[in-house]
Motif scaffolding. Structure first.
Motif, PDB file in Angstrom:
ATOM      1  N   ARG A   1       0.829  -1.213   0.000  1.00 35.92           N
ATOM      2  CA  ARG A   1       0.000   0.000   0.000  1.00 35.92           C
ATOM      3  C   ARG A   1       0.863   1.262   0.000  1.00 35.92           C
ATOM      4  N   ILE A   2       1.851   1.328   0.901  1.00 33.35           N
ATOM      5  CA  ILE A   2       2.661   2.535   0.985  1.00 33.35           C
ATOM      6  C   ILE A   2       3.585   2.650  -0.225  1.00 33.35           C
ATOM      7  N   ALA A   3       4.048   1.523  -0.752  1.00 33.25           N
ATOM      8  CA  ALA A   3       4.904   1.574  -1.937  1.00 33.25           C
ATOM      9  C   ALA A   3       4.148   2.175  -3.125  1.00 33.25           C
ATOM     10  N   ARG A   4       2.898   1.731  -3.313  1.00 33.01           N
ATOM     11  CA  ARG A   4       2.079   2.273  -4.405  1.00 33.01           C
ATOM     12  C   ARG A   4       1.817   3.761  -4.199  1.00 33.01           C
ATOM     13  N   GLN A   5       1.572   4.131  -2.939  1.00 31.45           N
ATOM     14  CA  GLN A   5       1.259   5.535  -2.661  1.00 31.45           C
ATOM     15  C   GLN A   5       2.472   6.434  -2.904  1.00 31.45           C
ATOM     16  N   ARG A   6       3.658   5.935  -2.568  1.00 33.56           N
ATOM     17  CA  ARG A   6       4.863   6.744  -2.762  1.00 33.56           C
ATOM     18  C   ARG A   6       5.127   7.062  -4.227  1.00 33.56           C
ATOM     19  N   VAL A   7       4.824   6.118  -5.111  1.00 35.13           N
ATOM     20  CA  VAL A   7       5.114   6.332  -6.533  1.00 35.13           C
ATOM     21  C   VAL A   7       3.920   6.912  -7.289  1.00 35.13           C
ATOM     22  N   SER A   8       2.798   7.098  -6.594  1.00 37.21           N
ATOM     23  CA  SER A   8       1.626   7.690  -7.239  1.00 37.21           C
ATOM     24  C   SER A   8       1.883   9.157  -7.536  1.00 37.21           C
ATOM     25  N   PRO A   9       1.135   9.753  -8.481  1.00 37.98           N
ATOM     26  CA  PRO A   9       1.329  11.182  -8.768  1.00 37.98           C
ATOM     27  C   PRO A   9       1.203  12.065  -7.527  1.00 37.98           C
ATOM     28  N   GLU A  10       0.208  11.756  -6.678  1.00 40.45           N
ATOM     29  CA  GLU A  10       0.027  12.588  -5.492  1.00 40.45           C
ATOM     30  C   GLU A  10       1.156  12.369  -4.489  1.00 40.45           C
ATOM     31  N   GLY A  11       1.592  11.132  -4.346  1.00 36.92           N
ATOM     32  CA  GLY A  11       2.702  10.849  -3.444  1.00 36.92           C
ATOM     33  C   GLY A  11       3.984  11.534  -3.892  1.00 36.92           C
ATOM     34  N   GLN A  12       4.246  11.500  -5.183  1.00 36.16           N
ATOM     35  CA  GLN A  12       5.437  12.155  -5.722  1.00 36.16           C
ATOM     36  C   GLN A  12       5.368  13.673  -5.537  1.00 36.16           C
ATOM     37  N   GLU A  13       4.201  14.244  -5.786  1.00 26.98           N
ATOM     38  CA  GLU A  13       4.038  15.681  -5.608  1.00 26.98           C
ATOM     39  C   GLU A  13       4.204  16.075  -4.145  1.00 26.98           C
ATOM     40  N   GLY A  14       3.614  15.292  -3.242  1.00 27.17           N
ATOM     41  CA  GLY A  14       3.715  15.611  -1.823  1.00 27.17           C
ATOM     42  C   GLY A  14       5.139  15.544  -1.310  1.00 27.17           C
ATOM     43  N   LEU A  15       5.871  14.491  -1.687  1.00 26.78           N
ATOM     44  CA  LEU A  15       7.251  14.344  -1.247  1.00 26.78           C
ATOM     45  C   LEU A  15       8.144  15.428  -1.855  1.00 26.78           C
ATOM     46  N   THR A  16       7.933  15.711  -3.135  1.00 22.66           N
ATOM     47  CA  THR A  16       8.730  16.750  -3.798  1.00 22.66           C
ATOM     48  C   THR A  16       8.468  18.114  -3.161  1.00 22.66           C
ATOM     49  N   ALA A  17       7.199  18.418  -2.903  1.00 19.43           N
ATOM     50  CA  ALA A  17       6.857  19.696  -2.280  1.00 19.43           C
ATOM     51  C   ALA A  17       7.489  19.826  -0.901  1.00 19.43           C
ATOM     52  N   PHE A  18       7.484  18.734  -0.140  1.00 24.65           N
ATOM     53  CA  PHE A  18       8.092  18.748   1.196  1.00 24.65           C
ATOM     54  C   PHE A  18       9.591  19.035   1.107  1.00 24.65           C
ATOM     55  N   LEU A  19      10.269  18.358   0.181  1.00 23.34           N
ATOM     56  CA  LEU A  19      11.716  18.538   0.033  1.00 23.34           C
ATOM     57  C   LEU A  19      12.060  19.923  -0.510  1.00 23.34           C
ATOM     58  N   GLU A  20      11.184  20.471  -1.341  1.00 20.58           N
ATOM     59  CA  GLU A  20      11.411  21.801  -1.905  1.00 20.58           C
ATOM     60  C   GLU A  20      10.856  22.914  -1.010  1.00 20.58           C
ATOM     61  N   LYS A  21      10.286  22.531   0.119  1.00 24.83           N
ATOM     62  CA  LYS A  21       9.745  23.471   1.105  1.00 24.83           C
ATOM     63  C   LYS A  21       8.721  24.422   0.484  1.00 24.83           C
ATOM     64  N   ARG A  22       7.756  23.816  -0.231  1.00 22.81           N
ATOM     65  CA  ARG A  22       6.662  24.571  -0.841  1.00 22.81           C
ATOM     66  C   ARG A  22       5.358  23.815  -0.609  1.00 22.81           C
ATOM     67  N   PRO A  23       4.210  24.489  -0.709  1.00 23.54           N
ATOM     68  CA  PRO A  23       2.935  23.771  -0.572  1.00 23.54           C
ATOM     69  C   PRO A  23       2.726  22.828  -1.759  1.00 23.54           C
ATOM     70  N   PRO A  24       2.125  21.678  -1.545  1.00 22.42           N
ATOM     71  CA  PRO A  24       1.795  20.796  -2.668  1.00 22.42           C
ATOM     72  C   PRO A  24       0.692  21.403  -3.518  1.00 22.42           C
ATOM     73  N   ASN A  25       0.517  20.877  -4.720  1.00 21.98           N
ATOM     74  CA  ASN A  25      -0.383  21.526  -5.690  1.00 21.98           C
ATOM     75  C   ASN A  25      -1.857  21.426  -5.326  1.00 21.98           C
ATOM     76  N   TRP A  26      -2.219  20.629  -4.327  1.00 21.00           N
ATOM     77  CA  TRP A  26      -3.635  20.558  -3.941  1.00 21.00           C
ATOM     78  C   TRP A  26      -4.001  21.610  -2.889  1.00 21.00           C
ATOM     79  N   VAL A  27      -3.020  22.320  -2.391  1.00 22.58           N
ATOM     80  CA  VAL A  27      -3.275  23.371  -1.402  1.00 22.58           C
ATOM     81  C   VAL A  27      -3.445  24.696  -2.125  1.00 22.58           C
ATOM     82  N   THR A  28      -4.607  25.316  -1.947  1.00 21.83           N
ATOM     83  CA  THR A  28      -4.854  26.617  -2.573  1.00 21.83           C
ATOM     84  C   THR A  28      -4.411  27.716  -1.620  1.00 21.83           C
ATOM     85  N   GLN A  29      -3.738  28.686  -2.129  1.00 23.29           N
ATOM     86  CA  GLN A  29      -3.215  29.791  -1.313  1.00 23.29           C
ATOM     87  C   GLN A  29      -4.270  30.874  -1.112  1.00 23.29           C
TER      88      GLN A  29
END
Length: 262
Positions: A234-262
Motif C-alpha cells: 500500500r505505501i509503496a504504491r502511494q509513494r510512486v503515485s502522482p500525489e505521493g510524488q508531488e507531496g514528497l517533492t513539495a516537502f523537500l522543496e519546502k513549498r505547498p503541494p499543488n492541492w493546497v490553494t493559497q
C-alpha cells in the motif's frame, strides 16, 4: 422541488449537506433517503467537492424514522419492507464508503437512523444538547441496517447495552464510547466542523481516500505476515503515485503541494 435537503459547495471545495425538515425533527422518510443517497453519490463524482460536512437545521439532528413513513411500513408486506430497508442500507453504505472525508456537525438530538448517519462519518462534533438513543426495541424493532456501522464505532459491549436498553445517552457518553470525537457549544459546532473541513483541504485528496480505505482493510484483522505485506504494498504504491510524488517533492522543496490553494 423538495427542500428537505439543501446542498452547497463552497469555492474552497467544502460541500455542505443540510437535513432541512426541522418541523419533523429531520426524520427520515423514503424521499429524504433517496435524496441524501443521490446527493452523496453526486458529491463522490464531483471533483469540485473535496470534503463533505453533514449538518441539520432546527432543534434536532435527526429523530430517525418519520412517523408517517413508519405508518406506511407497518402496512407493507415482508417483500416491500425488504426493498425499503435496502434503500436505507444503501444510504449508509454510500456515506460510509464515500471517497472523501465526511464531517458531522450534530447540533441536537439524534435517534435511531440519525445515530447511524453519525457512525458513518469520519469526524463527529456534537453539542451538549445532542442526546442520542437507539430506541428501536421500544417499538418491537431492531437497529439492523445501521448496526454494522454503530457496532464498529462503539464496540459490541456498548452496543449490547444501548441496543437493548433503548436509553438516551449524553454526548459525553458518546465521546467516551467513540461515537463522537469532540463536544462544543451548540453555536460553535457548525463552525468547528467547517474549520476542520477546511483543515482537511491541506491533505492530499487521493491519500485521504486511500487512508480511509486502509482503516477499513486493517480494522479487526490480526497482525500477520499477510497483513504486513499488504500494508507494505500500500505505501509503496502511494509513494510512486502522482500525489505521493508531488507531496514528497513539495516537502523537500519546502513549498505547498499543488492541492493546497493559497
Amino acid at each position: 422541488m423538495s427542500t428537505s435537503l439543501t446542498k452547497h459547495i463552497a469555492s474552497n471545495g467544502v460541500a455542505t449537506l443540510t437535513l432541512n425538515r426541522p418541523e419533523r425533527h429531520n426524520a427520515f422518510d423514503d424521499v429524504l433517503i433517496v435524496e441524501l443517497t443521490e446527493a452523496l453519490q453526486a458529491l463522490a463524482d464531483n471533483p469540485a467537492a473535496r470534503v463533505v460536512v453533514l449538518t441539520a437545521t432546527g432543534k434536532s439532528f435527526s429523530a430517525g424514522a418519520d412517523l408517517g413513513w413508519m405508518k406506511r411500513m407497518a402496512s407493507y408486506g415482508e417483500a416491500e419492507n425488504l426493498a425499503d430497508a435496502r434503500k436505507l442500507a444503501q444510504l449508509m453504505h454510500v456515506l460510509d464508503t464515500l471517497p472523501k472525508p465526511t464531517v458531522a456537525a450534530v447540533q441536537g438530538p439524534a435517534y435511531g437512523g440519525g445515530v447511524g448517519l453519525i457512525a458513518c462519518c469520519d469526524m463527529v462534533f456534537a453539542a451538549p444538547e445532542a442526546m442520542l438513543a437507539l430506541t428501536e426495541v421500544k417499538l418491537g424493532l431492531i437497529p439492523a441496517v445501521i448496526s454494522p456501522y454503530v457496532v464498529r464505532k462503539i464496540g459490541s459491549s456498548h452496543a449490547r447495552r444501548y441496543f437493548l436498553s433503548a436509553e438516551r445517552f449524553t454526548p459525553d457518553t458518546a465521546l467516551r464510547i467513540g461515537l463522537v470525537h469532540e463536544i462544543a457549544p451548540q453555536d460553535e459546532v457548525g463552525p468547528l466542523a467547517h474549520s476542520w473541513a477546511a483543515q482537511l483541504l491541506n491533505n492530499g485528496p487521493a491519500s485521504m481516500q486511500a487512508a480511509k480505505q486502509l482503516v477499513a482493510e486493517v480494522a479487526g484483522r490480526p497482525v500477520c505476515s499477510e497483513l504486513n505485506e499488504h500494508c507494505a504494498q500500500r505505501i509503496a504504491r502511494q509513494r510512486v503515485s502522482p500525489e505521493g510524488q508531488e507531496g514528497l517533492t513539495a516537502f523537500l522543496e519546502k513549498r505547498p503541494p499543488n492541492w493546497v490553494t493559497q
